[in-house]
Scaffold this active site. Structure first.
Site, PDB file in Angstrom:
ATOM      1  NE  ARG A  48     -27.698  -8.998 -17.994  1.00 33.93           N
ATOM      2  CZ  ARG A  48     -27.591 -10.190 -17.407  1.00 33.93           C
ATOM      3  NH1 ARG A  48     -27.649 -10.286 -16.085  1.00 33.93           N
ATOM      4  NH2 ARG A  48     -27.416 -11.289 -18.114  1.00 33.93           N
ATOM      5  CG  HIS A  62     -32.190 -10.984 -18.136  1.00 36.83           C
ATOM      6  ND1 HIS A  62     -31.775 -10.387 -19.309  1.00 36.83           N
ATOM      7  CD2 HIS A  62     -33.480 -11.344 -18.344  1.00 36.83           C
ATOM      8  CE1 HIS A  62     -32.758 -10.391 -20.179  1.00 36.83           C
ATOM      9  NE2 HIS A  62     -33.798 -10.960 -19.626  1.00 36.83           N
ATOM     10  CE1 TYR A  90     -26.005 -14.806 -16.175  1.00 35.52           C
ATOM     11  CE2 TYR A  90     -27.910 -15.842 -15.143  1.00 35.52           C
ATOM     12  CZ  TYR A  90     -27.296 -14.722 -15.657  1.00 35.52           C
ATOM     13  OH  TYR A  90     -27.954 -13.506 -15.632  1.00 35.52           O
TER      14      TYR A  90
END
Length: 368
Positions: free
Chosen positions: A259, A263, A272
């Protein structure tokens, strides 16, 4: 098909990151127009993605989940299906709608109109599912009913790697294995379940091997290779349909990919993951990979690419304009869909809102 070895598993691949056919691989027997059409739809999905993120930042769209980087798995797998086959997906597989149409209606959903989500059923796409893996038992139930009717349809379900940690995933897989339902489970392993990395989801070497516990085949594929995704999905769909009960079997496909973006538009991935990791995966981008292959094989040139770009920009602009201009918000929808019969307290709240609107008018209530 051929494989490269990663952690001891077999990963199916047709094109490498440079768009070259890997040694021993077989290129799918598609027409030249079909190859170009896959490329067109992948680029359409990428441009749509960029435009929708922009609309969300402008307040013209709700919270949105980006698909960038996952076009290969979405478009490649969709081209392996018949129109009668059903697709049940999570919430990031916008490419499925690009292939099947109904884009303007679909955009209305992201603009807050729930009824638009239901319109996808007209093209055999089930309404998108926000609850992780919740759609998988439904997919198996639909497939079992179709099998009992002898319809010869396949039911393809998309979900993320995080879904494999949910009970619904395991219940669906177990039922499919026991009853040989015509299901194809496509796990879009994009390495991150929001902020949880793949290695913290499971101790299994691959996600595909989870299918073995339920008695059917699991295949790991390069999800950023659209030709490999087409090839593997085509085989799985044919096996799911099966001419006889003995031949009919479900399959799980693990599409290994990444990705590129957040998100959702409410997420900050820099918290992260490292940008270096993102850039390394972008070197495997499915769109330039396929473009290089099509150029090298004489199926694509600058003139064709320019024409495709112009067509895509016009098509996305038209879909956005249609979506924004053809649906109006109804405050009563705030009370719809949660209950078959409204509880008294919600019925009272709905009547109170109606009274306020009648007394003051919508313009006064919207005035900041």
């Amino acid at each position: 098909m051929t494989t490269d070895r990663t952690r001891g598993d077999d990963r199916v691949q047709v094109l490498d990151a440079d768009g070259q056919v890997v040694d021993g691989a077989t290129v799918p027997a598609l027409s030249d127009e079909a190859f170009v059409s896959i490329y067109h739809d992948m680029r359409f999905a990428r441009h749509l993605d960029e435009r929708l993120i922009s609309l969300q930042r402008q307040g013209r769209l709700g919270t949105y989940s980006s698909l960038a980087g996952q076009e290969g798995s979405q478009i490649g797998s969709m081209y392996a299906l018949d129109e009668a086959d059903w697709v049940l997906y999570q919430y990031r597989e916008h490419g499925t709608v690009v292939v099947r149409g109904r884009l303007a209606e679909y955009l209305q959903y992201w603009m807050g109109h729930e009824s638009a989500n239901a319109a996808l059923a007209d093209v055999n796409i089930a309404p998108l599912n926000i609850t992780i893996a919740d759609h998988l038992p439904h997919a198996v139930g639909m497939a079992w009913a179709s099998k009992l009717k002898g319809e010869g349809k396949a039911f393809v379900s998309h979900f993320g790697d995080g879904a494999t940690s949910e009970g619904d995933f395991h219940e669906a897989m177990n039922f499919a294995g026991v009853f040989d339902t015509p299901n194809v489970f496509v796990c879009n392993n994009n390495q991150w379940a929001i902020s949880v990395p793949r290695e913290r989801q499971t101790a299994s070497a691959t996600l595909a091997q989870k299918a073995e516990a339920y008695g059917f085949e699991g295949i790991q594929v390069d999800g950023m290779d659209p030709l490999a995704m087409y090839q593997v999905t085509k085989h799985a769909v044919e096996k799911a349909r099966g001419e006889t009960d003995d031949e009919r079997r479900p399959t799980m496909i693990e599409a290994v990919q990444y990705r590129f973006g957040a998100h959702t538009t409410a997420d900050d991935p820099s918290v992260y993951r490292e940008e270096r990791e993102v850039e390394e995966w972008k070197e495997k981008d499915p769109i330039p990979r396929l473009e290089r292959f099509l150029r090298d094989t004489g199926r694509l040139d600058d003139e064709r690419v320019d024409a495709i770009e112009n067509e895509i920009e016009a098509g996305v602009a038209e879909a956005v304009e249609t979506a924004e201009g053809s649906a109006e918000a109804d405050p009563d929808d705030l009370f719809a869909d949660a209950y078959a019969e409204l509880p008294d307290r919600l019925r009272d709240q709905r009547e109170y809102l109606r009274e306020l609107r009648e007394r003051h008018g919508d313009d006064a209530l919207l005035d900041e």
